[in-house]
Design an enzyme around this catalytic site. Structure first.
Site: not given
Ligand code: SAM
Length: 288
Positions: A18, A41, A107, A125, A151, A171
């Site tokens: 971040h 993500h 994020s 998401e 994503g 991410d």
């Molecule tokens: N980017 C966020 C942040 O920095 O606050 C954190 C993201 S976290 C590491 C990963 C997220 O991706 C989770 O909320 C999960 O549910 C989601 N996720 C998992 N596979 C995904 C996909 N194929 N497409 C979109 N989201 C996905």
């Protein structure tokens, strides 16, 4: 999908990612023209740090934020302050006390906070409950759209944007062995659609060989200038599974390398757990 970002919110990896995200957005905003911020993500956008974290087996899990944002909370000088001000503002807006973090933003919230009227946010998401929470979290913000969507599909569906400029944060949770191949294929497709797009891929460093393989496979895409910034919180012999993490940045904003390295070093000096802690930045694909 078992991954819940809640357990990790505000940890060293989040702080690193971040703090660099704030710098990348400000680098994008050196140009007046607006851009699309695509968060592939996105998570739920807001995390209550003191909420009890119970695992599926009923056991409680210790939160990770005390070894992350918890250690930086009172810092008032230095390069991390612009990032910290945003995090402290979020905590205050949510009614958290000034003296400790009770809430930590994701994020999407950070990007929304920094967005100008000309910028636009597309947030994807896969988990419906998290996407719903995110939509509520940012419902009053202009130029924000939230999607329950894979994503990697979003990279194909939403690029190129009408603005012709984009910052794409990738991410993922790295729960499956297919994550790195999925990232590479999305990057290949994204770069075909928007060759000048800025893509920032966060990755964990668990075993060095795995990271090296990812970077080597990435080069097969014959990509444009690419900067890698890495944070090491512990050396190879540490028992910690995640010894650090990195951000691979395709087409980084002009002259941002020193700022990003400075931020990563500041995080390492405060959150490192042994003498091998540190930070590095190198051009995986040099600028021509
Ligand atoms: N980017 C966020 C942040 O920095 O606050 C954190 C993201 S976290 C590491 C990963 C997220 O991706 C989770 O909320 C999960 O549910 C989601 N996720 C998992 N596979 C995904 C996909 N194929 N497409 C979109 N989201 C996905």
């Amino acid at each position: 999908m078992n991954y819940r970002h809640h357990y990790h919110a505000g940890n060293a990896a989040d702080v690193f990612k971040h703090a660099l995200l704030v710098a990348l957005i400000s680098g994008m905003q050196r140009k007046e023209k607006g851009f699309l911020y695509l968060d592939t993500h996105a998570g739920r956008g807001a995390y209550e740090l003191e909420e009890t974290m119970r695992l599926a087996n009923g056991r409680e899990r210790a939160p990770e934020w005390p070894a992350g944002i918890g250690k930086l909370w009172t810092e008032q000088a230095g390069s991390l302050v612009p990032f910290l001000e945003i995090i402290r503002r979020f905590n205050r807006n949510r009614g958290g006390p000034d003296e400790r973090p009770a809430w930590y933003p994701g994020s999407p919230w950070i990007a929304a906070e920094l967005a100008r009227p000309v910028d636009r946010l597309a947030l994807c998401e896969l988990r419906e409950d998290d996407a719903d929470a995110l939509a509520v979290e940012l419902s009053l913000r202009p130029n924000v759209s939230t999607r329950v969507m894979d994503g990697y599909t979003a990279v194909r569906a939403l690029l190129p944007p009408p603005e012709k400029r984009a910052l794409v944060l990738i991410d993922p949770p790295y729960e499956s062995a297919g994550e790195f191949p999925d990232i590479l294929s999305a990057l290949g497709e994204g770069l075909r659609r928007l060759p000048g797009g800025v893509f920032a891929v966060w990755y964990p460093v668990t075993e060095r060989a795995r990271t090296d393989r990812f970077q080597r496979d990435y080069l097969a895409l014959k990509p444009p200038p690419t900067l890698v910034v890495e944070l090491r919180i512990a050396g190879e012999s540490s028992e910690l599974r995640m010894k650090g993490c990195g951000l691979l940045i395709v087409n980084p904003p002009w002259k941002i390398e020193a700022d990003l390295l400075g931020l990563a070093r500041a995080v390492a000096s405060r959150l490192g757990v042994d003498a091998d802690a540190g930070a590095s930045a190198f051009w995986l694909v040099p600028e021509s």
